[in-house]
Each structure stands twice: as structure tokens, then as C-alpha cells.
Design a protein around this motif. Structure first.
Motif, PDB file in Angstrom:
ATOM      1  N   GLU A 188       0.829  -1.211   0.000  1.00 40.78           N
ATOM      2  CA  GLU A 188       0.000   0.000   0.000  1.00 40.78           C
ATOM      3  C   GLU A 188       0.862   1.260   0.000  1.00 40.78           C
ATOM      4  OE1 GLU A 188      -2.106  -3.452   1.322  1.00 40.78           O
ATOM      5  OE2 GLU A 188      -0.377  -2.534   2.291  1.00 40.78           O
ATOM      6  N   PHE A 189       1.921   1.239   0.800  1.00 41.00           N
ATOM      7  CA  PHE A 189       2.845   2.373   0.851  1.00 41.00           C
ATOM      8  C   PHE A 189       3.481   2.588  -0.525  1.00 41.00           C
ATOM      9  CE2 PHE A 189       6.948   4.334   1.336  1.00 41.00           C
ATOM     10  CZ  PHE A 189       6.759   5.318   2.284  1.00 41.00           C
ATOM     11  N   SER A 230       3.720  12.114  -1.106  1.00 41.21           N
ATOM     12  CA  SER A 230       2.922  10.906  -1.364  1.00 41.21           C
ATOM     13  C   SER A 230       2.066  10.460  -0.193  1.00 41.21           C
ATOM     14  CB  SER A 230       3.840   9.740  -1.725  1.00 41.21           C
ATOM     15  OG  SER A 230       4.578  10.020  -2.876  1.00 41.21           O
ATOM     16  N   ILE A 231       2.553  10.665   1.021  1.00 43.01           N
ATOM     17  CA  ILE A 231       1.901  10.140   2.217  1.00 43.01           C
ATOM     18  C   ILE A 231       1.534  11.310   3.132  1.00 43.01           C
ATOM     19  CG2 ILE A 231       2.074   8.514   4.143  1.00 43.01           C
ATOM     20  CD1 ILE A 231       2.530   7.115   1.453  1.00 43.01           C
ATOM     21  N   GLU A 256       2.381   1.696  -3.438  1.00 42.86           N
ATOM     22  CA  GLU A 256       1.389   2.210  -4.395  1.00 42.86           C
ATOM     23  C   GLU A 256       1.183   3.707  -4.199  1.00 42.86           C
ATOM     24  OE1 GLU A 256      -0.095   1.100  -7.185  1.00 42.86           O
ATOM     25  OE2 GLU A 256       1.313  -0.552  -6.899  1.00 42.86           O
ATOM     26  N   ALA A 257       1.191   4.159  -2.954  1.00 41.96           N
ATOM     27  CA  ALA A 257       1.031   5.586  -2.673  1.00 41.96           C
ATOM     28  C   ALA A 257       2.210   6.400  -3.218  1.00 41.96           C
ATOM     29  CB  ALA A 257       0.879   5.815  -1.173  1.00 41.96           C
ATOM     30  N   CYS A 258       3.372   5.769  -3.320  1.00 38.59           N
ATOM     31  CA  CYS A 258       4.587   6.445  -3.813  1.00 38.59           C
ATOM     32  C   CYS A 258       4.759   6.339  -5.325  1.00 38.59           C
ATOM     33  CB  CYS A 258       5.825   5.839  -3.158  1.00 38.59           C
ATOM     34  SG  CYS A 258       5.950   6.107  -1.392  1.00 38.59           S
TER      35      CYS A 258
END
Length: 151
Positions: free
Chosen positions: A29-30, A136-137, A32-34
Motif C-alpha cells: 500500500e505504501f 505521497s503520504i 502504491e502511494a509512492c
């Protein structure tokens, strides 16, 4: 050998960046966020100085520079293939980036680094100057470094 990247290598460099980031054990998930932030387009390579470390035809790592002002430039990306981390390639790329930035007349190299890379940047002479929010996060703060380019 470190050479200028070509726009047609953009997709390959973006994939390398994702593999390198994943080396630190981040969740799917991390990552994909990046993905968008780590993607490299041909237009990006054409607009920003981008250099790739190669062995034969194989890209082992790369970096980019993004102008912030007439005296300050940011290390937009610096990534090394996961199986090549710890072999001096990151240090070689950062030294090249420092020299290239100096050659272009910049006085300070700004680095927003992954927390896992902080000790690396400090060992290469960068000084931690604060934190900056991740693009991104939401809510994630990343260490911010500066490397003095004075001769």
C-alpha cells in the motif's frame, strides 16, 4: 560509468526507483502511494539533468537535479538497484551530483531523503536542516538535508 540519461530510458528509471524504495521493506500500500512520485517521464528526463550509472548496458542507479533557485538545486531522485546497495554506487552518484551541481553554478544541494537513507547522506557530508512533508503520504515527515557545494 556515469552518463547522461536519455528520455527513452525514463520508464526503466522509474521502475528502478520503485525497486530501490521497496528494498526498505515498505508495504504494498505504501509503495502504491509512492508510485506517481517515483515515476519518471521522458519529459522529466528532458527537463531535468538526469544521470545514470551503468555497467555495460545495465543501469545500476541514477539521480536527477531540480533547480530551486539560481543558487540552490534539489536532488530530485537518487536510487540504486537493491542488489547493488552497499557497493559504493550511491556514494559515486552523489559525488557526481555534487560535481555536476557545482559545475552548473549552484552553491547548495538540497536533499529530501528517505528516513532509511539519512545516515548515508550524513556520511557523505550533508547536514540535516529539518523536515519536509511527503508528497505521497499525508502527515509523513521526511528528513531534509543540505550539502554545501563551496569548493
Amino acid at each position: 560509468m556515469i552518463r547522461a540519461a536519455r528520455p527513452e530510458e525514463a520508464e526503466l528509471l522509474g521502475a528502478l526507483a520503485l525497486r530501490s524504495k521497496a528494498h526498505w521493506g515498505y508495504t504494498r500500500e505504501f509503495m502504491e502511494a509512492c508510485r506517481a512520485e517515483l515515476s519518471i517521464s521522458p519529459a522529466y528526463v528532458a527537463r531535468h539533468p538526469t544521470f545514470v550509472l551503468v555497467r555495460g548496458d545495465e543501469a545500476l542507479g541514477f539521480y536527477t537535479l531540480e533547480a530551486l533557485s539560481p543558487t540552490r538545486v534539489e536532488l530530485g531522485h537518487l536510487f540504486v538497484e537493491p542488489e547493488e546497495i552497499g557497493r559504493g554506487h550511491g556514494r559515486a552518484l552523489l559525488a557526481h551530483a555534487r560535481d555536476e551541481a557545482r559545475r552548473r553554478g549552484y552553491r547548495v544541494l538540497v536533499i529530501q531523503g528517505d528516513p532509511n537513507a539519512g545516515r548515508f547522506y550524513e556520511a557523505c557530508g550533508a547536514r540535516r536542516v529539518g523536515e519536509k512533508g511527503s508528497a505521497s503520504i499525508p502527515g509523513r515527515l521526511l528528513p531534509l538535508f543540505e550539502l554545501d557545494l563551496s569548493p
